[in-house]
Design a protein around this motif. Sequence first.
Motif, short mmCIF file in Angstrom:
data_model
loop_
_atom_site.label_atom_id
_atom_site.label_comp_id
_atom_site.label_asym_id
_atom_site.label_seq_id
_atom_site.Cartn_x
_atom_site.Cartn_y
_atom_site.Cartn_z
N TYR A 31 -0.26 2.65 6.86
CA TYR A 31 -0.48 3.79 7.74
C TYR A 31 -0.24 3.40 9.19
CZ TYR A 31 -3.20 5.61 3.77
OH TYR A 31 -3.63 6.02 2.54
N TYR A 33 -0.04 5.37 13.29
CA TYR A 33 -0.44 6.56 14.04
C TYR A 33 0.05 6.44 15.49
CZ TYR A 33 -3.92 6.87 10.27
OH TYR A 33 -4.54 6.93 9.05
N TYR A 48 1.65 10.95 12.50
CA TYR A 48 1.24 9.77 11.77
C TYR A 48 2.15 9.60 10.54
CZ TYR A 48 -1.33 12.99 8.65
OH TYR A 48 -1.69 14.00 7.79
N ARG A 94 -3.05 0.60 9.92
CA ARG A 94 -4.08 0.09 9.01
C ARG A 94 -3.52 0.05 7.59
NH1 ARG A 94 -8.53 4.89 8.11
NH2 ARG A 94 -7.11 6.58 7.65
N LYS A 97 -6.41 3.15 2.60
CA LYS A 97 -7.86 3.22 2.70
C LYS A 97 -8.56 2.47 1.57
CE LYS A 97 -9.59 7.21 3.95
NZ LYS A 97 -9.77 8.67 4.10
N GLY A 100 -8.74 -1.47 2.76
CA GLY A 100 -9.40 -2.05 3.92
C GLY A 100 -9.88 -1.00 4.90
N ASN A 101 -10.66 -1.46 5.87
CA ASN A 101 -11.29 -0.53 6.78
C ASN A 101 -10.86 -0.70 8.23
OD1 ASN A 101 -12.90 0.46 4.65
ND2 ASN A 101 -14.22 -1.31 4.89
N ILE A 103 -8.87 -0.76 11.60
CA ILE A 103 -7.73 -0.11 12.25
C ILE A 103 -7.38 -0.93 13.48
CG2 ILE A 103 -6.88 2.00 13.33
CD1 ILE A 103 -9.07 3.47 11.72
#
Lengths: 114, 112
Positions: A31, A33, A48, A94, A97, A100-101, A103
């Motif tokens: 991901y 953004y 994004y 990142r 989901k 991992g958490n 960013i």
Amino acid sequence: NAGVTQTPKFRVLKTGQSMTLLCAQDMNHEYMYWYRQDPGMGLRLIHYSVGEGTTAKGEVPDGYNVSRLKKQNFLLGLESAAPSQTSVYFCASREAKSSGNTIYFGEGSWLTVV
Amino acid sequence: ELKVEQNPLFLSMQEGKNYTIYCNYSTTSDRLYWYRQDPGKSLESLFVLLSNGAVKQEGRLMASLDTKARLSTLHITAAVHDLSATYFCAVDGIFGNEKLTFGTGTRLTIIP
């Protein structure tokens, strides 16, 4: 901010000019953004991407285009810059989901349109 | 569309005092983030909250999450000048909606 690099860091454009901001990450993240930050308005999502070859509109997409031709790069383009696009631009990336958490944010790109 | 509201927007407090920043969000979410930003700098990750009732603490900062009330709090204990910064919460969309939406931020100034 390890691993997310934005270029350029500073740029002054004339109204009507075009430019591209580059965001590069070396963490193999899915991901990515693009946000803009204006005084008193927090960070607003422009576009994004949830993977290579995909893009989606955020909250304030008008006047911007994006591309994610390679997984590690997310490009933000201004085709015809306007003074209203004067802002600080942040890129983030990142993992998916489920993986991992954390960013990661770039250092920011300061853009002035005169 | 997910909306995230923070309050207060501005907070000036004396050293040694306690205070709380609130973050409300409008739709179901599966995780919430808190960030700190110093002037002219990027965002620094403080906490990630993943479930209802989650509480995390780091130094003088403690964050909690109530998913039923769609509310997160960032509590500051015995504030010190170094905590002066802008604090943001950010809320994830649920799986399949990968937008990360930020609140407007709380500018915190600690007065000696």
